[in-house]
Design a protein around this motif. Structure first.
Motif, PDB file in Angstrom:
ATOM      1  N   ARG A  58       0.843  -1.204   0.000  1.00 39.62           N
ATOM      2  CA  ARG A  58       0.000   0.000   0.000  1.00 39.62           C
ATOM      3  C   ARG A  58       0.876   1.252   0.000  1.00 39.62           C
ATOM      4  O   ARG A  58       0.554   2.246  -0.652  1.00 39.62           O
ATOM      5  N   TYR A  94       4.643  -0.052  17.157  1.00 35.35           N
ATOM      6  CA  TYR A  94       3.937   0.458  15.982  1.00 35.35           C
ATOM      7  C   TYR A  94       5.021   0.959  15.035  1.00 35.35           C
ATOM      8  O   TYR A  94       5.926   1.678  15.473  1.00 35.35           O
ATOM      9  N   ARG A  96       6.148   3.017  11.638  1.00 36.04           N
ATOM     10  CA  ARG A  96       5.658   4.104  10.789  1.00 36.04           C
ATOM     11  C   ARG A  96       6.649   4.447   9.677  1.00 36.04           C
ATOM     12  O   ARG A  96       7.557   5.237   9.865  1.00 36.04           O
ATOM     13  N   TYR A 127      -5.233   2.956  21.346  1.00 33.88           N
ATOM     14  CA  TYR A 127      -5.362   4.123  20.464  1.00 33.88           C
ATOM     15  C   TYR A 127      -6.463   5.068  20.929  1.00 33.88           C
ATOM     16  O   TYR A 127      -6.301   6.274  20.882  1.00 33.88           O
ATOM     17  N   ARG A 145     -15.892  13.554   4.553  1.00 39.08           N
ATOM     18  CA  ARG A 145     -14.631  12.877   4.251  1.00 39.08           C
ATOM     19  C   ARG A 145     -14.084  13.400   2.929  1.00 39.08           C
ATOM     20  O   ARG A 145     -14.862  13.632   1.992  1.00 39.08           O
ATOM     21  N   LYS A 156      -2.346   6.795   1.213  1.00 33.93           N
ATOM     22  CA  LYS A 156      -2.297   7.231   2.608  1.00 33.93           C
ATOM     23  C   LYS A 156      -1.385   8.451   2.687  1.00 33.93           C
ATOM     24  O   LYS A 156      -0.212   8.357   3.063  1.00 33.93           O
ATOM     25  N   TYR A 161      -5.064  13.645   6.303  1.00 33.40           N
ATOM     26  CA  TYR A 161      -5.197  13.640   7.756  1.00 33.40           C
ATOM     27  C   TYR A 161      -5.488  15.007   8.347  1.00 33.40           C
ATOM     28  O   TYR A 161      -5.807  15.116   9.530  1.00 33.40           O
ATOM     29  N   GLU A 190     -15.881   6.475   6.852  1.00 36.52           N
ATOM     30  CA  GLU A 190     -14.960   5.842   7.815  1.00 36.52           C
ATOM     31  C   GLU A 190     -14.701   6.786   8.977  1.00 36.52           C
ATOM     32  O   GLU A 190     -15.204   7.903   9.019  1.00 36.52           O
ATOM     33  N   PRO A 192     -11.733   8.884  11.374  1.00 38.42           N
ATOM     34  CA  PRO A 192     -10.559   9.683  10.995  1.00 38.42           C
ATOM     35  C   PRO A 192      -9.322   8.808  10.756  1.00 38.42           C
ATOM     36  O   PRO A 192      -8.456   9.154   9.952  1.00 38.42           O
ATOM     37  N   GLY A 193      -9.256   7.673  11.442  1.00 35.22           N
ATOM     38  CA  GLY A 193      -8.113   6.768  11.272  1.00 35.22           C
ATOM     39  C   GLY A 193      -8.524   5.328  11.403  1.00 35.22           C
ATOM     40  O   GLY A 193      -7.753   4.478  11.840  1.00 35.22           O
ATOM     41  N   ASN A 195     -11.515   2.147   9.759  1.00 32.45           N
ATOM     42  CA  ASN A 195     -12.670   1.729   8.964  1.00 32.45           C
ATOM     43  C   ASN A 195     -13.796   1.395   9.928  1.00 32.45           C
ATOM     44  O   ASN A 195     -13.587   1.272  11.125  1.00 32.45           O
ATOM     45  N   GLY A 216      -8.513  -0.607   4.410  1.00 38.31           N
ATOM     46  CA  GLY A 216      -7.687  -1.018   5.534  1.00 38.31           C
ATOM     47  C   GLY A 216      -7.223  -2.461   5.433  1.00 38.31           C
ATOM     48  O   GLY A 216      -7.953  -3.328   4.958  1.00 38.31           O
ATOM     49  N   VAL A 217      -6.022  -2.669   5.900  1.00 33.06           N
ATOM     50  CA  VAL A 217      -5.481  -4.028   5.971  1.00 33.06           C
ATOM     51  C   VAL A 217      -6.243  -4.798   7.047  1.00 33.06           C
ATOM     52  O   VAL A 217      -6.545  -5.980   6.898  1.00 33.06           O
ATOM     53  N   THR A 218      -6.601  -4.117   8.128  1.00 36.67           N
ATOM     54  CA  THR A 218      -7.393  -4.747   9.184  1.00 36.67           C
ATOM     55  C   THR A 218      -8.786  -5.075   8.648  1.00 36.67           C
ATOM     56  O   THR A 218      -9.321  -6.160   8.902  1.00 36.67           O
ATOM     57  N   THR A 254      -5.167  -0.605  12.188  1.00 35.70           N
ATOM     58  CA  THR A 254      -3.922  -1.069  12.797  1.00 35.70           C
ATOM     59  C   THR A 254      -3.741  -0.471  14.184  1.00 35.70           C
ATOM     60  O   THR A 254      -3.465  -1.177  15.146  1.00 35.70           O
ATOM     61  N   ALA A 255      -3.902   0.834  14.277  1.00 35.15           N
ATOM     62  CA  ALA A 255      -3.682   1.485  15.568  1.00 35.15           C
ATOM     63  C   ALA A 255      -4.774   1.080  16.557  1.00 35.15           C
ATOM     64  O   ALA A 255      -4.487   0.731  17.694  1.00 35.15           O
TER      65      ALA A 255
HETATM   66  N1  PPE Z   1      -9.027   4.581   7.437  1.00 35.52           N
HETATM   67  C1  PPE Z   1      -8.140   5.563   7.726  1.00 35.52           C
HETATM   68  C2  PPE Z   1      -8.451   6.953   7.327  1.00 35.52           C
HETATM   69  C3  PPE Z   1      -6.951   5.238   8.372  1.00 35.52           C
HETATM   70  O1  PPE Z   1      -6.078   6.204   8.644  1.00 35.52           O
HETATM   71  C4  PPE Z   1      -6.701   3.907   8.754  1.00 35.52           C
HETATM   72  C5  PPE Z   1      -5.441   3.549   9.472  1.00 35.52           C
HETATM   73  C6  PPE Z   1      -7.650   2.918   8.433  1.00 35.52           C
HETATM   74  C7  PPE Z   1      -8.806   3.303   7.764  1.00 35.52           C
HETATM   75  C8  PPE Z   1      -7.434   1.460   8.738  1.00 35.52           C
HETATM   76  O2  PPE Z   1      -6.407   0.950   7.936  1.00 35.52           O
HETATM   77  P1  PPE Z   1      -5.500  -0.278   8.405  1.00 35.52           P
HETATM   78  O3  PPE Z   1      -4.625   0.234   9.483  1.00 35.52           O
HETATM   79  O4  PPE Z   1      -4.743  -0.662   7.186  1.00 35.52           O
HETATM   80  O5  PPE Z   1      -6.411  -1.336   8.880  1.00 35.52           O
HETATM   81  N2  PPE Z   1      -4.942   4.553  10.315  1.00 35.52           N
HETATM   82  C9  PPE Z   1      -3.583   4.479  10.771  1.00 35.52           C
HETATM   83  C10 PPE Z   1      -3.099   5.772  11.369  1.00 35.52           C
HETATM   84  C11 PPE Z   1      -3.673   6.147  12.677  1.00 35.52           C
HETATM   85  C12 PPE Z   1      -3.028   7.381  13.267  1.00 35.52           C
HETATM   86  O6  PPE Z   1      -3.687   8.023  14.072  1.00 35.52           O
HETATM   87  O7  PPE Z   1      -1.850   7.666  12.953  1.00 35.52           O
HETATM   88  C13 PPE Z   1      -3.368   3.275  11.671  1.00 35.52           C
HETATM   89  O8  PPE Z   1      -4.329   2.723  12.211  1.00 35.52           O
HETATM   90  O9  PPE Z   1      -2.222   2.867  11.799  1.00 35.52           O
END
Ligand code: PPE
Length: 304
Positions: A58, A94, A96, A127, A145, A156, A161, A190, A192-193, A195, A216-218, A254-255
């Motif tokens: 990604r 975590y 980054r 989180y 959004r 991303k 953000y 969704e 802010p961070g 799904n 999202g991967v999650t 993820t977070a």
């Molecule tokens: N939507 C958004 C807008 C988003 O930022 C995230 C991850 C997701 C969905 C879920 O995606 P995934 O992590 O691949 O399942 N947000 C990341 C950043 C959070 C932050 O505050 O910084 C995260 O969860 O790592």
């Protein structure tokens, strides 16, 4: 934030406190930066990174959309993440990765800017704090959004953000834990961070990618769990009122991991029972901690 030992910058490991950039860094001024968020979990076989490849793919796709040349292969980035975890020596962290237009020329055209790539890691606990455990009190944001005709949401990019921060601040200032954003068509997108998933009459659903969300991967992991458990699942749009009348609602990311949403705009969600969310959350926790054999394929063991 508690300092760890090292940060990877442009191919080299530097001390945490030496990982600095100039105030005239191009990407800082214009938001021309893409990033990832990955987690490393403790497992019976030592620390392991969850779906490292998918996150880095990604990352590469975000770079492609933004015409950025990362200058590092998937393999190199993968190895850098793993070596960083080894060097920082903590069991759970975590990770980054970030790429941005570096210090050099100013002005809106980033083509020709040097792209800097860095990977940091830190220990990031709950989180959404206690709310993530007890159930989140969410509000539907007055902010729409970002529309993918304006900013590609599946990349991303840091710029996206700013939209997230506005929604998040509005929610917190109004006394909620988290925001839920609708898209420009008025349907649920969704957090802010995170799904979002919904359960109604035992049917699990989540907004489709076409609703303008980060895939999202999650989210993908949850979808696979649901399929494997034989749950009825759809990708479909829902409206604000459908959120209010859900039987169960949860965030994924993820977070955040998997976090129940117990209230939306003062409406209590469901009847206090979370049969589907509980099963999915447990399977997610088992998978990331190496306790679910069929999903061990998603773990990259760090090893010494
Ligand atoms: N939507 C958004 C807008 C988003 O930022 C995230 C991850 C997701 C969905 C879920 O995606 P995934 O992590 O691949 O399942 N947000 C990341 C950043 C959070 C932050 O505050 O910084 C995260 O969860 O790592």
């Amino acid at each position: 934030m508690k300092e760890l030992k090292r940060i990877w910058m442009d191919g080299k490991f530097v001390k945490w406190q030496d990982a600095n950039i100039h105030v005239l860094t191009h990407g800082l001024h214009y938001g021309y930066a893409i990033f990832e968020g990955i987690r490393c979990f403790s497992t019976p076989k030592g620390p392991a990174v969850f779906r490292l490849r998918e996150h880095l793919e990604r990352f590469q796709n975000s770079a492609k959309i933004y015409r950025m040349d990362l200058g590092f292969s998937l393999k190199e980035l993968e190895e850098a993440c793993l070596e960083l975890v080894r060097q920082n020596g903590v069991k759970e962290s975590y990770i980054r990765p970030i790429a941005f237009s570096a210090y050099g020329e100013m002005g809106l055209n980033p083509l020709g800017s040097r792209i800097s790539v860095a990977i940091a890691s830190w220990e990031w606990g709950a989180y959404l704090g206690e709310a993530g455990e007890k159930g989140v009190r969410a509000t539907v944001s007055s902010w729409v959004r970002v529309d993918s005709r304006a900013l590609p949401v599946q990349a991303k990019c840091s710029s996206n953000y700013a939209n997230s921060a506005l929604a998040k601040m509005e929610a917190i200032a109004a006394g909620y834990d988290e925001a839920i954003l609708l898209n420009s068509h008025g349907v649920v997108a969704e957090g802010p961070g995170e799904n979002i998933f919904r359960v109604k009459d035992r049917v699990l659903s989540t907004p489709p990618a076409s609703s303008g969300i980060l895939r999202g991967v999650t989210r993908d992991s949850i979808i696979q769990f649901a399929r494997d458990m034989g749950m009825t699942f759809y990708r479909n749009d829902s409206t604000k009122e459908e959120l209010y009348t859900s039987d169960e609602l949860f965030f994924s990311g993820t977070a955040v991991g998997v976090a129940k949403i117990r209230e939306v705009d003062g409406r209590k969600i469901g009847n206090g029972e979370w049969p589907i969310t509980d099963r999915l959350k447990k399977l997610y926790e088992d998978a990331v901690h190496g306790r679910a054999k069929p999903y061990e394929k998603w773990l990259t063991y760090v090893k010494a």
